[in-house]
Design a protein around this motif. Structure first.
Motif, PDB file in Angstrom:
ATOM      1  N   PRO A  71     128.885  16.754  82.144  1.00  0.00           N
ATOM      2  CA  PRO A  71     127.667  17.571  82.097  1.00  0.00           C
ATOM      3  C   PRO A  71     126.406  16.749  81.859  1.00  0.00           C
ATOM      4  CG  PRO A  71     129.049  18.043  80.193  1.00  0.00           C
ATOM      5  CD  PRO A  71     129.832  17.139  81.096  1.00  0.00           C
ATOM      6  N   THR A  72     126.528  15.643  81.140  1.00  0.00           N
ATOM      7  CA  THR A  72     125.359  14.785  80.899  1.00  0.00           C
ATOM      8  C   THR A  72     124.845  14.218  82.209  1.00  0.00           C
ATOM      9  OG1 THR A  72     126.213  14.202  78.717  1.00  0.00           O
ATOM     10  CG2 THR A  72     124.543  12.753  79.653  1.00  0.00           C
ATOM     11  N   ALA A  74     125.441  15.440  85.205  1.00  0.00           N
ATOM     12  CA  ALA A  74     125.011  16.552  86.059  1.00  0.00           C
ATOM     13  C   ALA A  74     123.609  17.028  85.690  1.00  0.00           C
ATOM     14  CB  ALA A  74     126.007  17.701  85.955  1.00  0.00           C
ATOM     15  N   VAL A  75     123.348  17.210  84.406  1.00  0.00           N
ATOM     16  CA  VAL A  75     122.033  17.695  83.970  1.00  0.00           C
ATOM     17  C   VAL A  75     120.955  16.651  84.248  1.00  0.00           C
ATOM     18  CG1 VAL A  75     120.684  18.311  81.911  1.00  0.00           C
ATOM     19  CG2 VAL A  75     122.929  19.327  82.279  1.00  0.00           C
TER      20      VAL A  75
END
Length: 164
Positions: A71-72, A74-75
């Protein structure tokens, strides 16, 4: 003569976003390399034990924190794509979604298949999993190199204005 405008906070945050991307991709590369070590074990039972212990860690806290890089990345990538519309970031996102996502899906499916089989573990499944891990390694390596190139662009010194 007008003095140059100070850079916007959005532009100032780009080197930090590049560093976050590189760190996240590095962690993911490390995880894939670790899996490849177990894919190449001569004893398939060891590989099966590893993956059967690993599968629950994808959904249980605190074990799932090791996947926090997903998620890091991706964001951070979404932020950079929408803020800059950089072709390098768009290409990286496409590469990670299509190549990385597909390879991740196949390795998880094969690991489940390996753990659910009641018979002795299949060398064929392990070879397939090693192949998908190699695809994932290639995708992550290319994404890392693209982001390293992007980082170089972010920290490149700007032209200085000479005051006469």
């Amino acid at each position: 003569f007008r003095p140059p405008c100070p850079p916007s906070p959005l532009v100032m945050a780009m080197p930090v976003a590049s560093i976050v991307m590189l760190c996240g991709l590095s962690q993911l590369l490390g995880l894939v390399l670790n899996d490849l070590v177990f894919d190449t074990m001569p004893d398939v039972a060891v590989t099966r034990t590893y993956y059967c212990a690993l599968l629950p860690s994808l959904t249980q806290f605190p074990d799932l924190l090791r996947l926090g890089a997903i998620p890091t990345v991706a964001v951070t990538l979404a932020y950079r794509v929408f803020a800059l519309r950089s072709k390098i970031d768009i290409l990286t996102g496409f590469l990670l979604c299509i190549g990385g996502g597909g390879a991740f899906y196949h390795t998880i499916s094969l690991a489940r298949q390996l753990c659910l089989s009641s018979a002795s573990p299949s060398q064929r499944i392990v070879r397939l999993m090693a192949g998908w891990h190699c695809v994932m390694l290639l995708v992550l390596s290319v994404a890392f190199l693209l982001q390293l190139f992007r980082f170089r662009q972010d920290v490149r010194p700007t032209k200085r204005v000479k005051i006469a």
